[in-house]
Design a protein around this motif. Structure first.
Motif, short mmCIF file in Angstrom:
data_model
loop_
_atom_site.label_atom_id
_atom_site.label_comp_id
_atom_site.label_asym_id
_atom_site.label_seq_id
_atom_site.Cartn_x
_atom_site.Cartn_y
_atom_site.Cartn_z
N GLU A 35 0.83 -1.21 0.00
CA GLU A 35 0.00 0.00 0.00
C GLU A 35 0.86 1.26 0.00
O GLU A 35 0.56 2.23 -0.70
CB GLU A 35 -0.96 0.01 1.20
CG GLU A 35 -2.16 -0.88 1.02
CD GLU A 35 -3.14 -0.36 -0.02
OE1 GLU A 35 -3.17 0.85 -0.31
OE2 GLU A 35 -3.90 -1.18 -0.56
N LEU A 36 1.93 1.27 0.78
CA LEU A 36 2.82 2.43 0.80
C LEU A 36 3.40 2.67 -0.59
O LEU A 36 3.42 3.81 -1.07
CB LEU A 36 3.95 2.24 1.82
CG LEU A 36 4.88 3.43 1.97
CD1 LEU A 36 4.14 4.64 2.55
CD2 LEU A 36 6.08 3.07 2.84
N TYR A 37 3.82 1.62 -1.24
CA TYR A 37 4.36 1.76 -2.60
C TYR A 37 3.28 2.24 -3.57
O TYR A 37 3.52 3.14 -4.37
CB TYR A 37 4.97 0.44 -3.08
CG TYR A 37 5.48 0.54 -4.49
CD1 TYR A 37 6.65 1.24 -4.76
CD2 TYR A 37 4.77 -0.01 -5.55
CE1 TYR A 37 7.12 1.37 -6.06
CE2 TYR A 37 5.24 0.11 -6.85
CZ TYR A 37 6.41 0.81 -7.10
OH TYR A 37 6.85 0.95 -8.39
N GLU A 38 2.08 1.66 -3.48
CA GLU A 38 1.00 2.04 -4.40
C GLU A 38 0.60 3.51 -4.24
O GLU A 38 0.16 4.13 -5.19
CB GLU A 38 -0.23 1.15 -4.16
CG GLU A 38 -0.07 -0.26 -4.68
CD GLU A 38 -1.26 -1.16 -4.38
OE1 GLU A 38 -2.26 -0.67 -3.81
OE2 GLU A 38 -1.19 -2.36 -4.72
N GLU A 55 -0.48 4.76 -10.20
CA GLU A 55 -1.52 4.25 -11.10
C GLU A 55 -2.90 4.74 -10.70
O GLU A 55 -3.73 5.08 -11.54
CB GLU A 55 -1.48 2.73 -11.11
CG GLU A 55 -2.41 2.11 -12.12
CD GLU A 55 -2.28 0.60 -12.19
OE1 GLU A 55 -3.21 -0.03 -12.71
OE2 GLU A 55 -1.25 0.05 -11.76
N HIS A 56 -3.17 4.77 -9.40
CA HIS A 56 -4.44 5.27 -8.86
C HIS A 56 -4.11 6.27 -7.75
O HIS A 56 -4.09 5.90 -6.58
CB HIS A 56 -5.29 4.13 -8.31
CG HIS A 56 -5.59 3.06 -9.31
ND1 HIS A 56 -6.50 3.24 -10.32
CD2 HIS A 56 -5.09 1.81 -9.47
CE1 HIS A 56 -6.55 2.14 -11.06
NE2 HIS A 56 -5.70 1.26 -10.56
N PRO A 57 -3.84 7.53 -8.12
CA PRO A 57 -3.39 8.51 -7.12
C PRO A 57 -4.37 8.69 -5.96
O PRO A 57 -5.56 8.88 -6.16
CB PRO A 57 -3.28 9.81 -7.92
CG PRO A 57 -3.16 9.37 -9.35
CD PRO A 57 -3.95 8.11 -9.45
N GLU A 58 -3.83 8.59 -4.76
CA GLU A 58 -4.61 8.82 -3.54
C GLU A 58 -4.39 10.24 -3.03
O GLU A 58 -5.29 10.82 -2.44
CB GLU A 58 -4.15 7.85 -2.44
CG GLU A 58 -4.39 6.41 -2.76
CD GLU A 58 -5.66 5.87 -2.15
OE1 GLU A 58 -6.19 6.48 -1.21
OE2 GLU A 58 -6.11 4.83 -2.64
N PHE A 59 -3.17 10.75 -3.23
CA PHE A 59 -2.79 12.06 -2.71
C PHE A 59 -2.41 12.99 -3.85
O PHE A 59 -1.91 12.55 -4.88
CB PHE A 59 -1.57 11.92 -1.78
CG PHE A 59 -1.78 10.98 -0.62
CD1 PHE A 59 -2.80 11.18 0.29
CD2 PHE A 59 -0.93 9.90 -0.42
CE1 PHE A 59 -2.99 10.32 1.37
CE2 PHE A 59 -1.10 9.04 0.65
CZ PHE A 59 -2.13 9.25 1.55
#
Length: 171
Positions: A68-71, A129-133
């Motif tokens: 998750e940290l990497y993603e 790939e799916h930006p969270e921040f």
């Protein structure tokens, strides 16, 4: 039990299994990201949070935390310093429970890890790939509760309590 509208009652909804990561740099500061969006952010003044995410079926929680940290940040340069002994839980407000996570959960049960960041700031890249921040910063650990959405505030207080030894003696 179902309510009269066919939806499960809030009290009967399960918790989503997740991990959370407190990433601490050499100066003892904690990484936080500004959420790019999300229904759980009920006000614009509290859109910062530490990375977190779901655990896949059968996945080890430490492996899930690194994934998750990497993603979310492209960071791989970490050293595990510790983890919470028990799962930490938070509820999302009833007003958004039917819209968050397709109405399947009332909140999250999270296994939190504290990690030392061993890379360089230039390693952090939010263009995933799916930006969270959409932005990030390093902050003093004690500022965390004031930056998170109010319904997660107690969770962040609990995390600080669990990891207090790591927050004061990191360098």
């Amino acid at each position: 039990m179902k309510g009269f509208d066919g939806m499960a009652r809030y009290e009967d909804l399960p918790y989503r299994t997740c991990v959370g990561m407190m990433l601490i740099n050499k100066d003892g500061l904690v990484f936080i990201g500004r959420r790019a969006g999300g229904i759980e952010h009920v006000e614009e003044s509290h859109v910062w949070q530490m990375p977190q995410g779901g655990v896949d079926p059968g996945e080890d929680t430490w492996e899930a935390a690194k994934r998750e940290l990497y993603e979310e940040t492209n960071v791989r340069s970490v050293e595990k310093l510790g983890e919470v002994a028990d799962w930490l839980i938070y509820d999302i407000p009833r007003t958004i429970a039917g819209r968050a996570w397709k109405g399947r959960y009332r909140g999250q049960r999270q296994k939190w890890f504290v990690m030392r960041f061993t890379g360089r700031d230039s390693d952090i890249n939010l263009a995933t790939e799916h930006p969270e921040f959409d932005a990030w910063q390093w902050v003093e650990p004690l500022r965390l509760p004031e930056l998170i959405v109010p319904f997660k505030r107690q969770l962040y207080v609990d995390i600080l309590t669990e990891f207090r030894a790591h927050c004061s003696a990191v360098a």
